[in-house]
Write an enzyme that holds these catalytic residues in place. Structure first.
Site, PDB file in Angstrom:
ATOM      1  N   GLU A   1       0.250  -0.153  -1.219  1.00  0.00           N
ATOM      2  CA  GLU A   1       1.038   0.982  -1.683  1.00  0.00           C
ATOM      3  C   GLU A   1       1.979   0.525  -2.793  1.00  0.00           C
ATOM      4  O   GLU A   1       3.101   0.056  -2.493  1.00  0.00           O
ATOM      5  CB  GLU A   1       1.851   1.565  -0.526  1.00  0.00           C
TER       6      GLU A   1
ATOM      7  N   GLY B   1       5.334   8.878  -3.728  1.00  0.00           N
ATOM      8  CA  GLY B   1       6.164  10.072  -3.870  1.00  0.00           C
ATOM      9  C   GLY B   1       6.525  10.404  -5.307  1.00  0.00           C
ATOM     10  O   GLY B   1       7.391  11.239  -5.556  1.00  0.00           O
TER      11      GLY B   1
ATOM     12  N   SER C   1       0.771   8.674  -3.965  1.00  0.00           N
ATOM     13  CA  SER C   1       0.399   9.919  -4.650  1.00  0.00           C
ATOM     14  C   SER C   1      -1.095  10.218  -4.566  1.00  0.00           C
ATOM     15  O   SER C   1      -1.705  10.668  -5.536  1.00  0.00           O
ATOM     16  CB  SER C   1       0.882   9.888  -6.106  1.00  0.00           C
TER      17      SER C   1
ATOM     18  N   GLU D   1       9.489   2.247   2.019  1.00  0.00           N
ATOM     19  CA  GLU D   1      10.774   2.925   2.228  1.00  0.00           C
ATOM     20  C   GLU D   1      11.624   2.140   3.221  1.00  0.00           C
ATOM     21  O   GLU D   1      12.848   2.055   3.086  1.00  0.00           O
ATOM     22  CB  GLU D   1      10.534   4.380   2.680  1.00  0.00           C
TER      23      GLU D   1
ATOM     24  N   HIS E   1       6.417  -0.238   5.650  1.00  0.00           N
ATOM     25  CA  HIS E   1       6.369   0.763   4.581  1.00  0.00           C
ATOM     26  C   HIS E   1       7.473   0.449   3.563  1.00  0.00           C
ATOM     27  O   HIS E   1       8.563   0.012   3.930  1.00  0.00           O
ATOM     28  CB  HIS E   1       6.561   2.154   5.175  1.00  0.00           C
TER      29      HIS E   1
ATOM     30  N   GLY F   1       1.206  10.432   1.966  1.00  0.00           N
ATOM     31  CA  GLY F   1       2.520  10.975   2.312  1.00  0.00           C
ATOM     32  C   GLY F   1       2.581  12.468   2.058  1.00  0.00           C
ATOM     33  O   GLY F   1       2.117  13.279   2.850  1.00  0.00           O
ATOM     34  N   GLY F   2       3.143  12.838   0.915  1.00  0.00           N
ATOM     35  CA  GLY F   2       3.400  14.239   0.592  1.00  0.00           C
ATOM     36  C   GLY F   2       2.217  15.164   0.823  1.00  0.00           C
ATOM     37  O   GLY F   2       2.366  16.252   1.398  1.00  0.00           O
TER      38      GLY F   2
ATOM     39  N   ASN G   1       1.109  10.220   6.654  1.00  0.00           N
ATOM     40  CA  ASN G   1       2.448   9.743   7.007  1.00  0.00           C
ATOM     41  C   ASN G   1       3.434  10.879   6.775  1.00  0.00           C
ATOM     42  O   ASN G   1       3.763  11.201   5.640  1.00  0.00           O
ATOM     43  CB  ASN G   1       2.800   8.526   6.131  1.00  0.00           C
ATOM     44  N   TRP G   2       3.881  11.472   7.867  1.00  0.00           N
ATOM     45  CA  TRP G   2       4.740  12.662   7.757  1.00  0.00           C
ATOM     46  C   TRP G   2       6.201  12.303   7.512  1.00  0.00           C
ATOM     47  O   TRP G   2       7.029  13.205   7.363  1.00  0.00           O
ATOM     48  CB  TRP G   2       4.581  13.531   9.004  1.00  0.00           C
ATOM     49  N   LYS G   3       6.526  11.043   7.587  1.00  0.00           N
ATOM     50  CA  LYS G   3       7.892  10.568   7.308  1.00  0.00           C
ATOM     51  C   LYS G   3       8.915  11.335   8.162  1.00  0.00           C
ATOM     52  O   LYS G   3       8.614  11.735   9.280  1.00  0.00           O
ATOM     53  CB  LYS G   3       8.192  10.681   5.812  1.00  0.00           C
TER      54      LYS G   3
HETATM   55  C1  PEP Z   1       3.430   7.059   1.741  1.00  0.00           C
HETATM   56  O1  PEP Z   1       4.404   7.570   2.246  1.00  0.00           O
HETATM   57  O2  PEP Z   1       2.918   6.086   2.301  1.00  0.00           O
HETATM   58  C2  PEP Z   1       2.911   7.613   0.512  1.00  0.00           C
HETATM   59  C3  PEP Z   1       1.905   7.010  -0.047  1.00  0.00           C
HETATM   60  O3  PEP Z   1       3.511   8.758   0.013  1.00  0.00           O
HETATM   61  P1  PEP Z   1       2.928   9.738  -1.140  1.00  0.00           P
HETATM   62  O4  PEP Z   1       1.489  10.003  -0.799  1.00  0.00           O
HETATM   63  O5  PEP Z   1       3.777  10.946  -1.070  1.00  0.00           O
HETATM   64  O6  PEP Z   1       3.045   8.998  -2.435  1.00  0.00           O
END
Ligand code: PEP
Length: 257
Positions: A173, A179, A218, A103, A101, A239-240, A15-17
């Site tokens: 999640e 994050g 994470s 966010e 999600h 994500g990251g 997920n590049w957000k």
């Molecule tokens: C996400 O954006 O769905 C996510 C899990 O981010 P991260 O891996 O950065 O925690």
């Protein structure tokens, strides 16, 4: 509900957000494609920003990596300024769409009912929804994790048929792990993944053992193996760590052996 992890193909979605120009996204997608080209028996997906989806999908066409949207609207077309519909995502080359999600739930006020409408729109358009659920830290500390996650799962799947669920993916999640660098332990993830599968089984007993439930929060190359060792963890929403090709490729490799 005989569990059959072997029957569920590992699934990893980056997920590049809100990140990346068109050129940067195509370059990252190309690196990911090249890095996973020799892998078999794993599904790999990237979710660029809307503006880069079409170019990324063209670059990845015919290869092993698919493209997801990060959201879609619940109507197919009309006077909805700023929204992007599921048919438009499909037209641009998406096969999947991330929905609900945290966010979006937290920052844009997205409600369970909206996630359900969006899931139906996605399925209508031939997209497979990746439905995100997860509790906040306050909910976990108050012992409300399973109640909250159960309610989110029930709401998201309202009126979905067995055929719809067969095409859907669930992502657990925990909000406190996204994050933050603080992932859920494998045991914490497994407890909730098992709970979700049991919840699915209450409605669709035959199907529940086949639905893929991803963990997100994470995920890194050095923690994915322990998470994937759990019976009900079928992949990762990343994500990251998906913004660096090498780390995402290592997650896919570590998680799918
Ligand atoms: C996400 O954006 O769905 C996510 C899990 O981010 P991260 O891996 O950065 O925690």
């Amino acid at each position: 509900m005989p569990a059959s992890k072997g029957a569920r193909r590992p699934f990893f979605c980056g997920n590049w957000k809100l990140q990346g120009t068109v050129n940067e996204s195509v370059a990252l997608a190309t690196e990911v494609r090249n890095g996973v080209a020799t892998l078999r028996d794993v599904d790999v997906v990237v979710a660029p920003s809307f503006t880069a989806i079409h170019a990324v999908a063209r670059r990845l066409e015919g290869g092993p990596v698919s493209v997801a949207g990060q959201d879609c609207f619940w109507e197919d077309k009309g006077a909805f300024t700023g929204e992007v519909s599921a048919p438009q995502l499909s037209d641009a080359g998406c096969k999947f769409v991330i929905l609900g999600h945290s966010e979006r739930r937290q920052l844009m006020g997205e409600l369970d009912a909206a996630v359900n409408l969006k899931a139906k729109a996605a399925l209508r358009a031939g997209l497979a929804p990746i439905i995100c659920v997860g509790e906040t830290l306050a909910e976990r500390d108050a012992g409300e994790t399973l109640g909250r996650v159960g309610a989110q799962v029930d709401a998201a799947l309202t009126d979905l048929t067995a055929a719809d669920l067969a095409r859907s993916i669930v992502a657990y999640e925990p909000v406190w792990a996204i994050g933050t660098g603080r992932n859920a332990t494998a045991a914490q993830a497994q407890e909730v993944h098992r709970f979700i599968r049991t919840r699915l089984a209450a409605k669709f007993a035959d199907l529940a053992p086949t639905v893929r439930i991803l963990y997100g929060g994470s995920v890194k190359p050095d923690n994915i193996k322990a998470l994937m060792a759990e019976e009900d963890v079928d992949g990762g929403l990343v994500g990251g760590a998906s913004l660096i090709a090498d780390s995402f490729i290592r997650i896919v490799k570590e998680g799918s052996v």
